[in-house]
Scaffold this motif. Structure first.
Motif, PDB file in Angstrom:
ATOM      1  N   GLN A   1      37.227  77.317 -10.362  1.00  0.00           N
ATOM      2  CA  GLN A   1      38.081  76.320 -11.000  1.00  0.00           C
ATOM      3  C   GLN A   1      37.349  75.619 -12.123  1.00  0.00           C
ATOM      4  O   GLN A   1      37.917  75.326 -13.161  1.00  0.00           O
ATOM      5  CB  GLN A   1      38.544  75.277  -9.976  1.00  0.00           C
ATOM      6  CG  GLN A   1      39.352  75.854  -8.861  1.00  0.00           C
ATOM      7  CD  GLN A   1      40.399  76.802  -9.392  1.00  0.00           C
ATOM      8  OE1 GLN A   1      41.182  76.426 -10.241  1.00  0.00           O
ATOM      9  NE2 GLN A   1      40.381  78.035  -8.898  1.00  0.00           N
ATOM     10  N   ARG A   2      36.092  75.360 -11.884  1.00  0.00           N
ATOM     11  CA  ARG A   2      35.320  74.665 -12.919  1.00  0.00           C
ATOM     12  C   ARG A   2      35.236  75.526 -14.170  1.00  0.00           C
ATOM     13  O   ARG A   2      35.333  75.043 -15.293  1.00  0.00           O
ATOM     14  CB  ARG A   2      33.928  74.337 -12.393  1.00  0.00           C
ATOM     15  CG  ARG A   2      33.971  73.277 -11.320  1.00  0.00           C
ATOM     16  CD  ARG A   2      32.613  73.009 -10.773  1.00  0.00           C
ATOM     17  NE  ARG A   2      31.673  72.646 -11.824  1.00  0.00           N
ATOM     18  CZ  ARG A   2      30.365  72.558 -11.620  1.00  0.00           C
ATOM     19  NH1 ARG A   2      29.871  72.797 -10.420  1.00  0.00           N
ATOM     20  NH2 ARG A   2      29.575  72.233 -12.604  1.00  0.00           N
ATOM     21  N   GLN A   3      35.042  76.803 -13.964  1.00  0.00           N
ATOM     22  CA  GLN A   3      34.979  77.690 -15.123  1.00  0.00           C
ATOM     23  C   GLN A   3      36.308  77.718 -15.855  1.00  0.00           C
ATOM     24  O   GLN A   3      36.358  77.741 -17.089  1.00  0.00           O
ATOM     25  CB  GLN A   3      34.590  79.102 -14.684  1.00  0.00           C
ATOM     26  CG  GLN A   3      33.170  79.167 -14.184  1.00  0.00           C
ATOM     27  CD  GLN A   3      32.790  80.553 -13.750  1.00  0.00           C
ATOM     28  OE1 GLN A   3      33.601  81.454 -13.794  1.00  0.00           O
ATOM     29  NE2 GLN A   3      31.554  80.712 -13.324  1.00  0.00           N
ATOM     30  N   LEU A   4      37.380  77.703 -15.036  1.00  0.00           N
ATOM     31  CA  LEU A   4      38.700  77.704 -15.643  1.00  0.00           C
ATOM     32  C   LEU A   4      38.892  76.453 -16.496  1.00  0.00           C
ATOM     33  O   LEU A   4      39.385  76.520 -17.623  1.00  0.00           O
ATOM     34  CB  LEU A   4      39.761  77.771 -14.548  1.00  0.00           C
ATOM     35  CG  LEU A   4      41.185  78.074 -15.000  1.00  0.00           C
ATOM     36  CD1 LEU A   4      41.226  79.408 -15.710  1.00  0.00           C
ATOM     37  CD2 LEU A   4      42.131  78.094 -13.809  1.00  0.00           C
ATOM     38  N   ALA A   5      38.467  75.322 -15.915  1.00  0.00           N
ATOM     39  CA  ALA A   5      38.580  74.065 -16.657  1.00  0.00           C
ATOM     40  C   ALA A   5      37.807  74.167 -17.968  1.00  0.00           C
ATOM     41  O   ALA A   5      38.291  73.777 -19.033  1.00  0.00           O
ATOM     42  CB  ALA A   5      38.053  72.916 -15.821  1.00  0.00           C
ATOM     43  N   ALA A   6      36.603  74.730 -17.891  1.00  0.00           N
ATOM     44  CA  ALA A   6      35.777  74.866 -19.087  1.00  0.00           C
ATOM     45  C   ALA A   6      36.485  75.721 -20.126  1.00  0.00           C
ATOM     46  O   ALA A   6      36.474  75.420 -21.323  1.00  0.00           O
ATOM     47  CB  ALA A   6      34.436  75.487 -18.724  1.00  0.00           C
ATOM     48  N   LEU A   7      37.108  76.771 -19.652  1.00  0.00           N
ATOM     49  CA  LEU A   7      37.791  77.667 -20.576  1.00  0.00           C
ATOM     50  C   LEU A   7      38.920  76.933 -21.298  1.00  0.00           C
ATOM     51  O   LEU A   7      39.079  77.059 -22.521  1.00  0.00           O
ATOM     52  CB  LEU A   7      38.345  78.864 -19.806  1.00  0.00           C
ATOM     53  CG  LEU A   7      38.969  79.953 -20.667  1.00  0.00           C
ATOM     54  CD1 LEU A   7      37.937  80.538 -21.595  1.00  0.00           C
ATOM     55  CD2 LEU A   7      39.579  81.037 -19.809  1.00  0.00           C
ATOM     56  N   VAL A   8      39.690  76.139 -20.505  1.00  0.00           N
ATOM     57  CA  VAL A   8      40.792  75.404 -21.125  1.00  0.00           C
ATOM     58  C   VAL A   8      40.249  74.432 -22.174  1.00  0.00           C
ATOM     59  O   VAL A   8      40.749  74.373 -23.305  1.00  0.00           O
ATOM     60  CB  VAL A   8      41.609  74.658 -20.048  1.00  0.00           C
ATOM     61  CG1 VAL A   8      42.653  73.786 -20.716  1.00  0.00           C
ATOM     62  CG2 VAL A   8      42.264  75.635 -19.104  1.00  0.00           C
ATOM     63  N   VAL A   9      39.218  73.703 -21.802  1.00  0.00           N
ATOM     64  CA  VAL A   9      38.645  72.737 -22.738  1.00  0.00           C
ATOM     65  C   VAL A   9      38.144  73.455 -23.988  1.00  0.00           C
ATOM     66  O   VAL A   9      38.369  73.026 -25.122  1.00  0.00           O
ATOM     67  CB  VAL A   9      37.497  71.958 -22.072  1.00  0.00           C
ATOM     68  CG1 VAL A   9      36.869  71.022 -23.077  1.00  0.00           C
ATOM     69  CG2 VAL A   9      38.012  71.186 -20.891  1.00  0.00           C
ATOM     70  N   SER A  10      37.485  74.560 -23.759  1.00  0.00           N
ATOM     71  CA  SER A  10      36.937  75.310 -24.881  1.00  0.00           C
ATOM     72  C   SER A  10      38.044  75.712 -25.847  1.00  0.00           C
ATOM     73  O   SER A  10      37.903  75.616 -27.060  1.00  0.00           O
ATOM     74  CB  SER A  10      36.214  76.530 -24.340  1.00  0.00           C
ATOM     75  OG  SER A  10      35.988  77.445 -25.363  1.00  0.00           O
ATOM     76  N   LYS A  11      39.149  76.163 -25.271  1.00  0.00           N
ATOM     77  CA  LYS A  11      40.251  76.591 -26.139  1.00  0.00           C
ATOM     78  C   LYS A  11      40.785  75.414 -26.940  1.00  0.00           C
ATOM     79  O   LYS A  11      41.053  75.545 -28.137  1.00  0.00           O
ATOM     80  CB  LYS A  11      41.377  77.193 -25.296  1.00  0.00           C
ATOM     81  CG  LYS A  11      41.064  78.591 -24.818  1.00  0.00           C
ATOM     82  CD  LYS A  11      42.224  79.192 -24.070  1.00  0.00           C
ATOM     83  CE  LYS A  11      41.891  80.607 -23.618  1.00  0.00           C
ATOM     84  NZ  LYS A  11      42.942  81.179 -22.785  1.00  0.00           N
ATOM     85  N   VAL A  12      40.945  74.272 -26.257  1.00  0.00           N
ATOM     86  CA  VAL A  12      41.478  73.112 -26.975  1.00  0.00           C
ATOM     87  C   VAL A  12      40.537  72.729 -28.111  1.00  0.00           C
ATOM     88  O   VAL A  12      40.961  72.515 -29.245  1.00  0.00           O
ATOM     89  CB  VAL A  12      41.677  71.930 -26.015  1.00  0.00           C
ATOM     90  CG1 VAL A  12      42.081  70.696 -26.798  1.00  0.00           C
ATOM     91  CG2 VAL A  12      42.722  72.269 -24.994  1.00  0.00           C
ATOM     92  N   PHE A  13      39.246  72.714 -27.826  1.00  0.00           N
ATOM     93  CA  PHE A  13      38.277  72.355 -28.871  1.00  0.00           C
ATOM     94  C   PHE A  13      38.324  73.349 -30.014  1.00  0.00           C
ATOM     95  O   PHE A  13      38.176  72.991 -31.178  1.00  0.00           O
ATOM     96  CB  PHE A  13      36.861  72.285 -28.298  1.00  0.00           C
ATOM     97  CG  PHE A  13      36.531  70.941 -27.713  1.00  0.00           C
ATOM     98  CD1 PHE A  13      36.735  69.791 -28.457  1.00  0.00           C
ATOM     99  CD2 PHE A  13      36.028  70.823 -26.438  1.00  0.00           C
ATOM    100  CE1 PHE A  13      36.441  68.555 -27.926  1.00  0.00           C
ATOM    101  CE2 PHE A  13      35.734  69.591 -25.905  1.00  0.00           C
ATOM    102  CZ  PHE A  13      35.938  68.455 -26.647  1.00  0.00           C
ATOM    103  N   CYS A  14      38.511  74.590 -29.652  1.00  0.00           N
ATOM    104  CA  CYS A  14      38.578  75.613 -30.686  1.00  0.00           C
ATOM    105  C   CYS A  14      39.751  75.341 -31.612  1.00  0.00           C
ATOM    106  O   CYS A  14      39.625  75.415 -32.834  1.00  0.00           O
ATOM    107  CB  CYS A  14      38.712  76.972 -30.033  1.00  0.00           C
ATOM    108  SG  CYS A  14      38.940  78.285 -31.206  1.00  0.00           S
ATOM    109  N   TYR A  15      40.898  74.981 -31.008  1.00  0.00           N
ATOM    110  CA  TYR A  15      42.065  74.685 -31.849  1.00  0.00           C
ATOM    111  C   TYR A  15      41.849  73.424 -32.665  1.00  0.00           C
ATOM    112  O   TYR A  15      42.357  73.289 -33.771  1.00  0.00           O
ATOM    113  CB  TYR A  15      43.318  74.531 -30.990  1.00  0.00           C
ATOM    114  CG  TYR A  15      43.865  75.854 -30.546  1.00  0.00           C
ATOM    115  CD1 TYR A  15      44.344  76.763 -31.479  1.00  0.00           C
ATOM    116  CD2 TYR A  15      43.879  76.215 -29.213  1.00  0.00           C
ATOM    117  CE1 TYR A  15      44.821  77.992 -31.086  1.00  0.00           C
ATOM    118  CE2 TYR A  15      44.364  77.437 -28.808  1.00  0.00           C
ATOM    119  CZ  TYR A  15      44.840  78.329 -29.751  1.00  0.00           C
ATOM    120  OH  TYR A  15      45.311  79.544 -29.379  1.00  0.00           O
TER     121      TYR A  15
END
Lengths: 1007, 267
Positions: free
Chosen positions: A62-76
């Protein structure tokens, strides 16, 4: 029913706040799916998701998933740094193979980041950079994926960028077309690897990979080894090939040798040559490269000293045939050949023959110039002499001089010096007869009362030009001349000559001789000595540079400082970063002349690298230095840095070419001229055009010269502006009121435009994209002519013949035909100028062509053939079939070019053919190279599919007698000659002919 | 019928019963379980997959969330209210084409508007309002909230407080009480800016307190920085005006000069 879509991520975000972990998980999972759509909404809740990522109690996945979501938002949001760091946190969930904008963006970012970390670590010499292992993992995953998907080039690019040589090797060895990938990799390493050290590592790796292959590509290996400066490797490969029983291997070895010679790395080539082992039976003395010049006195010995070991070697090998095993004998025979090639003699000799036989220079142009130039204007007078020399560079045709001896005798003092030196340019590469040709002008040993010191000095300079970069045999003589004189003019000539002859050899003894000339502190001799030291030490980065710099600070003479400054710049040739301290030192100097040298140092150290740092520095000096000289040179130096990417130069200097400062405009013109030389680049011409009618005379001069350099070898069919330019030159030359400076420029430009009998171009890169040392150095010194006109002759070093010369196993030029798939008119010689008056000049064009009625009869026959061939083509036969008939019927042709010229009137009547059959050796201009095709059913097959240069041909029908060409052309050398120099010339060429076996008369076979 | 759906329905019945019994703890537990089970249905937002029982499942899920919202009001948990409301919202907005409208929709929307008003989130209040259809605006629940907001903005605080008598539903009481406090905070904020000090009786009157004790307690809890001295409430005026940003004039001058120099130098 239309699918219902969610309109907001609010529900999911609310769910994140739920207490139950399963709900959070559900929310995250869905958020990840919808993030591409709802990132603006999610961005407000990023802190919440971040806290989930940092929550230790939360499940790892789950933590990795959270990181992935955050990463995507930052990327956008465009915050790639944060995005990357969270993507690293997402670890395996970050899928490199996903095809989305997010992944592409982040991968690029990750690779950039990794590459910059890696290179920073290496530059600071840290043992191992503390690179985030997760980052490394991502990059590795990416590389593996590229390799798996077969995107090898991509993988190689990334691997090189990231300094992962292990991955590079993997990518190469696993690729489906190893040879293709390897050559791609070599190109990449030259074009994009900026640091010299690293490039060496890459190349070393490539050599290793090459050697592991079952069928190594020796041509490429040897090119790499040359860059790495490892003569042992090349020597062992060559030896292996030479010892092989297969004749093809020997051919390949010859081809390698020719390719190496093309790069003009004299010291390296000599090194390779000396490392080739001796056949067992041969006595060791013949290996010793020429015990210093055994024949200084008798000139009837027609073979120059250069040839001594060659003939010796062959005689020994023939002697040993009886007693030793045949393999050794074959090896010995091949060894002598390859030694000849490596020493450059073979290629020089062939080039000379080609240039002589194909000489198409238009004497009428010179005549017009001569007549229009005012008698008393010595600048234009000597400019005409320069133009003549350049026009006939390497062709050995000195008709113009011989016909105008009276006119020539007006040259006094330094003009005499240049006039004499001009002979050196005309006879460039005439190694055997060089000495005897120059004899009347050379200082007569001891007596000193002979000719004027100016012609003596000029003769020594001429000897250097003749032997440029191949001065084995002449060095000793030049040294003796230098030591035995204290006349500064002779010293000047001797220094220049020595520098040219011993280019890049770093010979200590010669250096000492020149140094003593320098320390006489005579301005004239010292200037030449400074340049000469640089020539001697080209690219060695030796500590001699600091010695020269010290002296430059001590001396009072500006000329000496300038010579030394250029000399110092030459020593760091090609050293890139290694030269930075020296460059820094020079560019910060108080003395503008030394700063000026610093510009050259920048130019030469970073020659052809298009290095951004160097460009930035040069542009800075171009606009900020207080001295006009420095600014001019800085702009000019851009041309050297950018010659590997000529398309860039016009863009970079376009602003500078509109500068208010005429010096900067001049520099811009020459920069374009240098970097776009011989390309005929349209942008370059457009940039230069307005400058040729600049208000300042010397800008016009520079622009005209630069334009000529760009347009060399082009004809009106390929760009109509060439014709305009030629007419403009004529107008300037004929105009009585034109300034001397621009008139001189126009005269020189006419010379350069038709350089080397219209058969050479200016080429700074060899076909393998290596820099040609001699050519670059030649142009660098040439650009010095601003201060010292005799240096104009250095441009001859940058000329390279545009020829296809096919050679058989005996290194002779057999009859061989191939196709140029383009309209003949595109690349043909410019039409000879028409005669303005009814004087006797009519015979001129024919003088160099074919002899007489015989040729006319032939022309008639050829016209018929031409018609036949065209009929055949019209009958919709394939082009090869047409070529066949052409070949059969024209097998008795002597010279493809004479055919071309003679049949011109007919061409007008009929539509122009879309192809042309060229006969070995043929003129192939650079633009034409891509149209060259070899015929499949030809008797000879090229070892390497190169469209120009020296190509070894494999004889597929070795039993049949071979028909040789080229030699017959030389037989017509023995032309009636007048004047003392001419007599010499005639006998000399007669001797040259005697060496070659008389060709069988080809006519008897068919007709 | 899908066993999972049956299970959810049964659980939902128990949850409703618990709500009726006002058994808050059991209710919350059951709700949590229900929510987790709902994640298993793929027909629900945000996936909206077209499964055979989609309509039924959607209706059930909507009912559950509506009850959840009401429960949160009952226990006075604003966060839970917000969470549940947002999860409910897609059923009103995105699924409106597929489901018959819910009877409680407007009541809940009105509640949400009230909540935003209470939390003084006026911007969001208007955003929500913009999303509503003109017919919805006519609904008494919505109208009530809109009127409250208008009075609130005008500063007609007494009208806000008196509106408590006209609530359309009993569930609104909770927020109306909270609203009184919001009003008071607003007044306190204004007085702070407007006056240097106020006498206790004036302050009591302004802040709508019935006794001085209540006022003192309020000051202690909410505004400890206020000082009470000699029967006067002194508002802390120490809040120094935010320092106006200094203009980096020197830097600007330097930059301009260097531009000028470069311009002169370039070509």
């Amino acid at each position: 029913m239309a699918a219902t879509m969610v309109s907001s991520a609010g529900a999911l975000l609310a769910m994140l706040n739920e207490t139950h972990p399963q709900l959070k998980q559900h929310a995250l999972y869905n958020l990840n799916k919808f993030v591409d759509q709802f990132w603006p909404e999610i961005s407000t809740s990023v802190p919440l998701i971040e806290s989930l990522y940092e929550d230790e109690e939360f499940d790892q996945h789950q933590r990795q998933l959270a990181a992935l979501v955050v990463s995507k938002v930052f990327c956008y949001l465009g915050d790639l740094n944060d995005s990357l760091s969270y993507a690293l946190g997402a670890d395996s969930l970050f899928d490199v193979s996903e095809d989305s904008d997010y992944v592409h963006t982040l991968l690029a970012k990750a690779i950039d980041e990794y590459a910059s970390l890696k290179s920073k670590a290496i530059e600071s010499n840290a043992e191992e950079a503390n690179v985030d292992p997760r980052l490394e993992a991502i990059v590795e995953r990416m590389l593996d994926k590229c390799i798996m998907d077969g995107k090898y080039q991509q993988a190689m690019g990334i691997a090189i960028e990231c300094r992962r040589l292990d991955k590079l090797e993997e990518a190469i060895t696993r690729s489906d077309n190893i040879h293709g990938t390897l050559s791609y990799c070599i190109n990449v390493s030259h074009a994009f690897v900026n640091r010299r050290e690293y490039r060496r590592e890459v190349l070393r790796l490539l050599v290793n990979v090459y050697q592991k292959l079952p069928s190594p590509d020796y041509l490429s290996i040897c090119q790499c080894l040359m860059f790495l400066d490892e003569p042992e490797g090349v020597a062992s490969i060559l030896e292996k090939l030479l010892r092989s029983g297969n004749k093809d291997d020997a051919l390949l070895a010859f081809q390698i040798a020719f390719d190496l010679v093309e790069n003009e790395h004299q010291a390296f080539l000599l090194n390779v040559r000396d490392r080739l082992s001796v056949p067992k039976s041969q006595s060791s003395e013949s290996v010793q490269p020429k015990p210093s010049d055994p024949e200084p006195t008798q000139n009837e010995n027609s073979t120059a000293s250069e040839d001594v070991p060659m003939t010796e070697g062959s005689s020994v090998s023939t002697a040993t045939v009886q007693e030793t095993d045949p393999n050794e004998a074959i090896y010995a025979e091949r060894l002598t050949k390859i030694r000849g090639i490596l020493s450059g003699e073979t290629s020089i000799q062939l080039t000379l023959q080609f240039l002589y036989s194909h000489n198409k220079s238009d004497l009428l142009i010179l005549k017009t110039i001569k007549q229009s130039v005012e008698m008393r204007n010595s600048v234009c007078h000597s400019a005409t002499i320069y133009a003549n020399a350049i026009m006939h560079a390497g062709t050995t045709v000195d008709t113009f001089l011989r016909e105008n001896l009276d006119w020539l005798s007006r040259a006094t003092n330094w003009a005499k010096f240049s006039a004499t030196a001009g002979l050196g340019v005309i006879h460039r590469g005439h190694l055997q007869q060089g000495r005897s040709l120059m004899r009347p002008y050379l200082p007569q040993g001891g007596s000193g009362g002979g000719g004027s010191p100016y012609s003596e000095g000029g003769a020594l300079y001429a000897l250097g030009l003749i032997h440029a970069n191949h001065g084995e045999g002449i060095k000793q003589f030049l040294r003796d001349s230098l030591r035995s004189t204290n006349v500064e003019v002779i010293q000047h000539g001797a220094c220049l000559g020595l520098g040219l002859a011993a280019l890049g050899t770093a010979d200590e003894d010669i250096y000492d001789d020149i140094k003593s000339a320098l320390y006489t502190d005579s301005a004239v001799a010292g200037e030449a000595a400074g340049i000469s030291m640089g020539l001697l030490m080209v690219g060695t980065a030796s500590e001699k540079a600091s010695e020269m710099l010290t002296y430059a600070h001590e001396t009072q003479h500006e000329k000496i400082i300038r010579g030394l400054a250029l000399g110092i710049a030459l020593t760091v040739y090609g050293r890139e970063e290694e030269a930075d301290t020296l460059i820094e030192q020079m560019t910060r100097d108080q003395d503008p002349i030394l700063r000026y040298g610093g510009m050259y140092a920048l130019a030469l150290a970073y020659r052809g690298t298009a290095n951004n740092k160097a460009i930035r520095q040069l542009l800075h000096f171009a606009v900020s230095d207080v001295s006009d000289d420095v600014r001019r040179t800085a702009v000019l130096a851009l041309g050297f840095v950018l010659y590997s990417e000529p398309e860039q130069t016009p863009r970079i200097v376009s602003l500078l070419s509109e500068s208010y400062n005429p010096h900067v405009r001049y520099g811009a013109a020459l920069a374009v001229g240098i970097s776009c030389a011989g390309t005929g680049l349209s942008e370059a011409i457009s940039l230069l055009e307005p400058l040729t009618s600049d208000v300042v005379d010397f800008v016009r001069q520079g622009a005209l010269i630069a334009m000529a350099m760009v347009m060399v070898q082009m004809n009106e069919a390929s760009d109509s502006r060439v014709g305009t330019f030629r007419r403009q030159l004529e107008k300037i030359i004929l105009d009585k009121h034109e300034d001397t400076m621009s008139k001189m420029g126009a005269i020189l430009a006419s010379g350069i435009l038709d350089a080397g009998g219209r058969n050479v171009t200016i080429r700074l890169l060899s076909k393998t994209k290596h820099d040609k040392v001699t050519a670059v150095v030649g142009l660098a010194v040439f650009s010095q002519f601003w201060y010292w006109y005799p240096l104009i002759y250095f441009i001859s070093l940058s000329f390279s013949p545009t020829a296809f010369i096919g050679l058989n196993y005996d290194l002779k030029v057999p009859k061989f035909e191939f196709i140029s798939n383009a309209k003949p008119s595109l690349f043909e010689y410019p039409k000879p100028t028409t005669v303005p008056t009814t004087t006797s000049a009519v015979k001129l064009p024919t003088a160099v062509l074919s002899t007489s009625a015989k040729a006319k009869a032939r022309a008639k026959k050829e016209a018929e053939q031409k018609a036949n061939a065209e009929k055949a083509a019209a009958a919709a036969e394939s082009s090869s079939a047409a070529a066949n008939t052409g070949k059969d019927k024209s097998s008795n042709e002597k010279d493809g070019d004479s055919m071309q010229v003679d049949s011109q009137p007919e061409k007008k009547a009929e539509p122009e053919p879309s192809f042309e059959i060229l006969t070995n050796p043929a003129r192939v201009v650079p633009a034409q190279e891509k149209f060259i095709k070899f015929m499949e059913d030809s008797r000879y097959a090229p070892v390497k599919l190169a469209p120009s240069g020296f190509v070894l041909l494999r004889d597929l029908q070795p039993t049949e007698p071979e028909v040789l060409s080229l030699t017959d052309a030389l037989s017509s050398t023995v032309s009636p000659a007048g004047g003392s120099a001419a007599g010499q010339q005639g006998s000399a060429s007669a001797m040259a002919v005697d060496e070659e076996p008389q060709p069988p008369q080809p006519f008897e076979y068919t007709s | 019928m899908d066993p999972q759906l049956t299970e959810v329905s049964q659980l939902f019945e128990r949850f409703k019963a618990a709500c009726v019994r006002e058994d808050v703890d059991t209710g919350s537990n059951l709700l949590s379980k229900l929510k987790v089970m709902l994640t298993g249905f793929r027909s629900l937002p945000p996936l909206f997959e077209d499964t055979p029982n989609a309509i039924h499942e959607l209706t059930l899920a909507r009912d559950i969330y509506e009850h959840a919202v009401l429960l949160s009001v009952k226990i006075g948990d604003q966060d839970a209210f917000e969470r549940d409301f947002f999860q409910l919202k897609p059923y009103y907005t995105d699924a409106s084409g597929r489901l018959p409208p819910s009877s409680q929709e407007y009541m809940i929307l009105g509640l949400n508007l009230l909540r935003l008003l209470v939390q003084n989130r006026i911007a969001e209040f208007h955003t929500e309002l913009e999303l509503l259809s003109p017919t919805a605006l006519e609904n008494p629940c919505i109208k009530h909230a809109v009127e409250l907001e208008q009075s609130f903005m005008e500063g007609a605080y007494n009208r806000v407080l008196s509106a408590k008598q006209t609530v359309p539903y009993k569930t609104y009481d909770y927020f109306m009480d909270l609203l009184a406090k919001t009003v008071r905070d607003e007044i306190a904020g204004c007085s702070e800016k407007a006056y240097d000090y106020l006498s206790i009786s004036d302050a009591r009157q302004t802040l709508l307190f019935s006794s001085d004790d209540e006022l003192l307690q309020y000051i202690n809890e909410e505004h400890p920085e206020w000082e009470i001295k000699n029967g006067v409430v002194i508002f802390q005026k120490a809040k120094e005006s935010a320092p106006c940003k200094e203009i980096p004039s020197l830097q600007l001058i330097n930059q301009t000069l260097s531009y000028a120099r470069e311009l002169e130098r370039i070509v």
